[in-house]
Design a protein around this motif. Sequence first.
Motif, mmCIF file in Angstrom:
data_model
loop_
_atom_site.group_PDB
_atom_site.id
_atom_site.type_symbol
_atom_site.label_atom_id
_atom_site.label_comp_id
_atom_site.label_asym_id
_atom_site.label_seq_id
_atom_site.Cartn_x
_atom_site.Cartn_y
_atom_site.Cartn_z
ATOM 1 N N ALA A 284 -13.174 -2.222 34.266
ATOM 2 C CA ALA A 284 -14.633 -2.056 34.345
ATOM 3 C C ALA A 284 -14.986 -0.578 34.468
ATOM 4 N N CYS A 285 -14.232 0.161 35.282
ATOM 5 C CA CYS A 285 -14.533 1.599 35.462
ATOM 6 C C CYS A 285 -14.414 2.353 34.147
ATOM 7 N N ILE A 286 -13.431 1.990 33.344
ATOM 8 C CA ILE A 286 -13.253 2.689 32.066
ATOM 9 C C ILE A 286 -14.469 2.438 31.172
ATOM 10 N N VAL A 287 -14.947 1.200 31.155
ATOM 11 C CA VAL A 287 -16.075 0.865 30.270
ATOM 12 C C VAL A 287 -17.388 1.482 30.776
ATOM 13 N N ILE A 288 -17.597 1.469 32.078
ATOM 14 C CA ILE A 288 -18.882 2.031 32.563
ATOM 15 C C ILE A 288 -18.881 3.561 32.535
ATOM 16 N N SER A 289 -17.710 4.144 32.336
ATOM 17 C CA SER A 289 -17.648 5.606 32.160
ATOM 18 C C SER A 289 -17.758 5.975 30.680
ATOM 19 N N SER A 290 -18.026 4.990 29.819
ATOM 20 C CA SER A 290 -18.088 5.214 28.372
ATOM 21 C C SER A 290 -19.469 4.812 27.865
ATOM 22 N N HIS A 291 -19.745 5.126 26.622
ATOM 23 C CA HIS A 291 -21.079 4.846 26.076
ATOM 24 C C HIS A 291 -21.248 3.399 25.642
ATOM 25 N N SER A 292 -20.176 2.790 25.174
ATOM 26 C CA SER A 292 -20.284 1.422 24.636
ATOM 27 C C SER A 292 -19.707 0.411 25.608
ATOM 28 N N CYS A 293 -19.847 -0.878 25.248
ATOM 29 C CA CYS A 293 -19.132 -1.936 25.991
ATOM 30 C C CYS A 293 -17.912 -2.358 25.179
ATOM 31 N N SER A 294 -18.159 -2.868 23.964
ATOM 32 C CA SER A 294 -17.060 -3.409 23.166
ATOM 33 C C SER A 294 -16.054 -2.338 22.762
ATOM 34 N N ASP A 295 -16.565 -1.248 22.189
ATOM 35 C CA ASP A 295 -15.665 -0.254 21.616
ATOM 36 C C ASP A 295 -14.860 0.489 22.686
ATOM 37 N N ALA A 296 -15.349 0.459 23.919
ATOM 38 C CA ALA A 296 -14.657 1.180 25.000
ATOM 39 C C ALA A 296 -13.616 0.313 25.704
ATOM 40 N N MET A 297 -13.467 -0.934 25.293
ATOM 41 C CA MET A 297 -12.515 -1.812 25.985
ATOM 42 C C MET A 297 -11.115 -1.194 25.941
ATOM 43 N N PRO A 298 -10.446 -1.082 27.091
ATOM 44 C CA PRO A 298 -9.180 -0.336 27.153
ATOM 45 C C PRO A 298 -7.937 -1.174 26.830
ATOM 46 N N SER A 299 -6.861 -0.465 26.522
ATOM 47 C CA SER A 299 -5.539 -1.096 26.403
ATOM 48 C C SER A 299 -4.972 -1.264 27.819
ATOM 49 N N ALA A 300 -3.891 -2.048 27.922
ATOM 50 C CA ALA A 300 -3.250 -2.256 29.233
ATOM 51 C C ALA A 300 -2.724 -0.933 29.786
ATOM 52 N N GLU A 301 -2.231 -0.065 28.912
ATOM 53 C CA GLU A 301 -1.699 1.230 29.355
ATOM 54 C C GLU A 301 -2.826 2.085 29.947
ATOM 55 N N GLN A 302 -3.982 2.054 29.280
ATOM 56 C CA GLN A 302 -5.119 2.850 29.792
ATOM 57 C C GLN A 302 -5.568 2.344 31.171
ATOM 58 N N VAL A 303 -5.555 1.020 31.340
ATOM 59 C CA VAL A 303 -5.990 0.472 32.635
ATOM 60 C C VAL A 303 -4.985 0.877 33.722
ATOM 61 N N GLN A 304 -3.700 0.723 33.422
ATOM 62 C CA GLN A 304 -2.685 1.071 34.424
ATOM 63 C C GLN A 304 -2.749 2.551 34.767
ATOM 64 N N ASP A 305 -2.980 3.381 33.746
ATOM 65 C CA ASP A 305 -3.089 4.816 33.974
ATOM 66 C C ASP A 305 -4.282 5.121 34.889
ATOM 67 N N TYR A 306 -5.381 4.387 34.703
ATOM 68 C CA TYR A 306 -6.581 4.608 35.539
ATOM 69 C C TYR A 306 -6.251 4.271 37.000
ATOM 70 N N ILE A 307 -5.549 3.135 37.183
ATOM 71 C CA ILE A 307 -5.183 2.731 38.556
ATOM 72 C C ILE A 307 -4.286 3.805 39.182
ATOM 73 N N ASP A 308 -3.307 4.275 38.415
ATOM 74 C CA ASP A 308 -2.368 5.284 38.941
ATOM 75 C C ASP A 308 -3.117 6.569 39.317
ATOM 76 N N ARG A 309 -4.064 6.970 38.447
ATOM 77 C CA ARG A 309 -4.820 8.200 38.733
ATOM 78 C C ARG A 309 -5.691 8.026 39.968
ATOM 79 N N CYS A 310 -6.268 6.844 40.133
ATOM 80 C CA CYS A 310 -7.064 6.590 41.356
ATOM 81 C C CYS A 310 -6.160 6.657 42.581
ATOM 82 N N ASN A 311 -4.982 6.038 42.480
ATOM 83 C CA ASN A 311 -4.072 6.020 43.629
ATOM 84 C C ASN A 311 -3.581 7.418 43.986
#
Length: 335
Positions: A302-329
């Motif tokens: 959700a954070c990746i999508v709300i930090s982007s302009h679109s909803c559909s086109d901004a949907m992330p890959s599993a790697e992008q989501v895991q990377d976001y979690i790691d960066r938050c941690n």
Amino acid sequence: MSYITYNAAKPLDFTAIGRLCIDLNANEINRPMEETMTFTKYVGGSPANIAIGMSRLGMKTSFIGKVANDQMGRFITTYLENNQIATSGVVTDDSGAVTGLAFTEIKSPSECSILMYRDNVADLKLKPQEVREELIANSKMLLISGTALAQSPSREAVFLAIDYARKHGVVIAFDLDYRPYTWSSPEETAIYYNLAAEKCDIIMGTREEFDNMETFEPNPERDDHVTAAKWFNYSAQIVIIKHGKDGSIAYTKDGASHRAKSFPAKVIKTFGAGDSYAAGFLYGSMQGWSIEKSMEFGSAAACIVISSHSCSDAMPSAEQVQDYIDRCNRGEIIV
Ligand SMILES: Nc1ncnc2c1ncn2[C@@H]1O[C@H](COP(=O)(O)OP(=O)(O)O)[C@@H](O)[C@H]1O
Ligand SMILES: O=C(O)C[C@@H](O)[C@H](O)C(=O)COP(=O)(O)O
């Protein structure tokens, strides 16, 4: 513990049924729509966004819906195909219906609204006889979305899809996705939402969306536990109630509750949060992850999508989501 068992023998992971629309997202942000001159076109509609999210996460995905016989309808079908979503269940309207439009207003990161044009829309014209049983039978999960229940014949098409899913042992997830447009009364809304929710294994919605279902059973304290408990007398295994930035709570049939905080995000706009959360959560559930891990994955998506302009086109890959979690941690995302 993951609470849901998926039939690994089924070749498709995920099929969504419901609306395929267009989002027109304001390019000039942080101002009211009256002052917005240009918009960017994306595929939209909650179930479409979730299907795109699931496909980006690597799930074998298909869609059942109806598009207008026009340039917008063809744009939607092509976009799904380019995103590896099977479109054999997407039929084209022959009655002159149009594509639903959602203009989005981004007044500030927390003040967003949607202006919908949904008269005579193709998505609500999906007929029961156009729902292909074999697509559902071959899927591990069927996602239904509340807006498709707003009118006939789409309403009956969704109920038939639910029947097919139950007949073939397909897990049913229900994203409440309440959009006031096209519903005629609170009573009609509550009746059809409740009839559908009784048959679903996973029910997800915001507090406000669940409030709309409680017209006949008032819950004056708006107590999440009271809301969730009802559904465990029916088919539900998991009920998720979302609270925006305050996170989400999942209730499970064993009486447990599981809380997820939201992650920090550099928010551009808030819409799309629920759809990306749904994709992330359902993906985690299909991997056999715990509820907590699946919710964490949904919250980060959700954070990746709300930090982007679109909803559909901004949907992330599993790697992008895991990377976001790691960066938050690691404390690298500072808002
Ligand atoms: N401002 C925000 N900052 C960080 N995460 C958010 C924010 N808003 C929503 N989220 C995440 O998205 C999830 C779903 O958002 P919510 O607004 O409740 O759903 P919907 O978009 O369906 O209204 C939340 O549980 C949370 O994890
Ligand atoms: O649902 C629609 O028709 C519009 C969506 O495509 C839109 O972008 C949106 O509002 C997403 O909903 P959310 O994820 O519940 O915020």
